[in-house]
Structure formats: structure tokens, C-alpha cells
Write a protein that holds these residues in place. Sequence first.
Motif, short mmCIF file in Angstrom:
data_model
loop_
_atom_site.label_atom_id
_atom_site.label_comp_id
_atom_site.label_asym_id
_atom_site.label_seq_id
_atom_site.Cartn_x
_atom_site.Cartn_y
_atom_site.Cartn_z
N PHE A 152 -1.26 -31.49 5.51
CA PHE A 152 -0.69 -31.98 4.27
C PHE A 152 -1.80 -32.59 3.42
O PHE A 152 -2.84 -33.00 3.95
CB PHE A 152 0.39 -33.05 4.54
CG PHE A 152 1.60 -32.51 5.25
CD1 PHE A 152 2.49 -31.67 4.59
CD2 PHE A 152 1.84 -32.84 6.57
CE1 PHE A 152 3.60 -31.17 5.24
CE2 PHE A 152 2.96 -32.34 7.24
CZ PHE A 152 3.84 -31.51 6.57
N ASP A 153 -1.58 -32.69 2.11
CA ASP A 153 -2.59 -33.25 1.21
C ASP A 153 -3.01 -34.65 1.63
O ASP A 153 -4.20 -34.98 1.61
CB ASP A 153 -2.08 -33.28 -0.24
CG ASP A 153 -1.95 -31.89 -0.84
OD1 ASP A 153 -2.61 -30.96 -0.35
OD2 ASP A 153 -1.18 -31.74 -1.81
N ASN A 154 -2.05 -35.48 2.03
CA ASN A 154 -2.40 -36.86 2.40
C ASN A 154 -3.24 -36.89 3.68
O ASN A 154 -4.08 -37.78 3.85
CB ASN A 154 -1.15 -37.73 2.53
CG ASN A 154 -0.22 -37.30 3.65
OD1 ASN A 154 -0.13 -36.12 3.97
ND2 ASN A 154 0.47 -38.26 4.22
N GLU A 155 -3.04 -35.93 4.58
CA GLU A 155 -3.86 -35.86 5.79
C GLU A 155 -5.30 -35.49 5.44
O GLU A 155 -6.25 -36.07 5.99
CB GLU A 155 -3.27 -34.85 6.77
CG GLU A 155 -1.94 -35.29 7.34
CD GLU A 155 -1.26 -34.20 8.15
OE1 GLU A 155 -0.67 -34.55 9.20
OE2 GLU A 155 -1.31 -33.01 7.76
N ILE A 156 -5.47 -34.54 4.54
CA ILE A 156 -6.81 -34.15 4.10
C ILE A 156 -7.49 -35.33 3.42
O ILE A 156 -8.68 -35.60 3.65
CB ILE A 156 -6.75 -32.92 3.16
CG1 ILE A 156 -6.25 -31.69 3.92
CG2 ILE A 156 -8.10 -32.66 2.49
CD1 ILE A 156 -7.17 -31.20 5.03
N GLU A 157 -6.76 -36.07 2.61
CA GLU A 157 -7.33 -37.25 1.94
C GLU A 157 -7.75 -38.31 2.95
O GLU A 157 -8.79 -38.96 2.78
CB GLU A 157 -6.34 -37.83 0.93
CG GLU A 157 -6.22 -37.02 -0.35
CD GLU A 157 -7.55 -36.82 -1.06
OE1 GLU A 157 -8.32 -37.80 -1.21
OE2 GLU A 157 -7.84 -35.68 -1.46
N GLY B 136 -5.68 -18.81 7.11
CA GLY B 136 -6.04 -19.95 7.96
C GLY B 136 -5.71 -21.27 7.30
O GLY B 136 -4.95 -21.33 6.33
N PRO B 137 -6.28 -22.35 7.81
CA PRO B 137 -6.00 -23.69 7.25
C PRO B 137 -6.74 -23.89 5.92
O PRO B 137 -7.85 -24.42 5.87
CB PRO B 137 -6.52 -24.62 8.34
CG PRO B 137 -7.59 -23.84 9.03
CD PRO B 137 -7.16 -22.40 8.96
N GLY C 202 -10.92 -26.02 2.36
CA GLY C 202 -11.25 -26.61 1.06
C GLY C 202 -12.01 -27.91 1.20
O GLY C 202 -12.93 -28.20 0.43
N LEU C 203 -11.64 -28.71 2.20
CA LEU C 203 -12.36 -29.96 2.46
C LEU C 203 -13.80 -29.66 2.87
O LEU C 203 -14.74 -30.30 2.38
CB LEU C 203 -11.65 -30.76 3.57
CG LEU C 203 -12.34 -32.05 4.00
CD1 LEU C 203 -12.32 -33.07 2.88
CD2 LEU C 203 -11.69 -32.61 5.25
#
Length: 168
Positions: free
Chosen positions: A4-9, A33-34, A39-40
Motif C-alpha cells: 500500500f502507499d502508506n507502507e511504501i512511505e 510484479g510489486p 518505484g521506491l
Amino acid sequence: EGFFDNEIEQIKKYIDEGGHELFGIDPDFNGDGPVKLKGLLEYYGLEVHNDLVIDRIKNANGSQGTVPVIHQFDPNHPITKDFKGTVFLPLTSSMEDIASSKGLPPQWHLLGQSNQFPASWGEVDRTELASLQVTFTKGEDYQGPLGYFAAYERNLDEKGLKEVRMVA
């Protein structure tokens, strides 16, 4: 997607505050894939391709090149400088440092690489992979040598007491 976006943040915040991370991403033959995790890594200058490395010279017997054997290690990096073992990577993706394409100096150290093209390439055609009749396609596949894994280090203060470390 995987994250989720918040996990990446949260991962990004942890890294930017001096955290250490280990990432492992397999090729995804049914999708991309992920994407958010990739992107990170791109944010930090590493592109992980959704390909399958084919190495026709150094591979496990009977694998038709799909299980590469790493034989080129960075002799200067602390992780690999004295490494003398054999590493098999079944069904592995390739990666590259893309910092220079963003006008930045290289940030990732490729620690293990495939052979030069035409002996190795990153195959992206899923139909060819399914049939195991793989051939290099110019403009689509990635030419070797290809990076298998890489390390990133960055000092966050002048004294070098706080630093970011990542391996992918």
C-alpha cells in the motif's frame, strides 16, 4: 501490487532516517510484479527489470540458461571482495543503476553480473519463456552484462556516523 502507499512511505521514511534494507524481487511472468516497491527503488536510482536473465555460458546444467551461475563479483566491495563460492540464481531478474540517466553520479554498486551479450540477456517475452525457445530481441530484451544484485550506501551526516545501506 504487493504494498500500500502508506507502507511504501514508511519504508522510505525508515531508509531516509538511516535505516538498512534488504530487497528481493522475483520476475513476475503474469504481471509487472510489486510496482510500488520497484518505484521506491527507482526513486533511489535502481531499476529492477521484469525479465528473466538468460546466460548461455554460466548456468546450471540442463537449465537452458535460465538458472545463471554468478562468476563475476565486484572484488572491491566489502560484501563480495573475498567471496569465492558459487551462486546459482534460479529464475532471476536483472537490475541497473539509473542514477546517471537522472543526472546523478552512480549510486548502486553492482556486485554480481552476467556474461557479456550475446552470451547473456534479459528476456522479457513471456511467450518465449513459456516455450523455453528464447532468443534475443533487439529493442525489447536487455543486453548483458546484467546486474544480479547491488548495494547502496549514503552518508547522512558529515561525520559518516549515520548512513543508509540497502542491498537488492
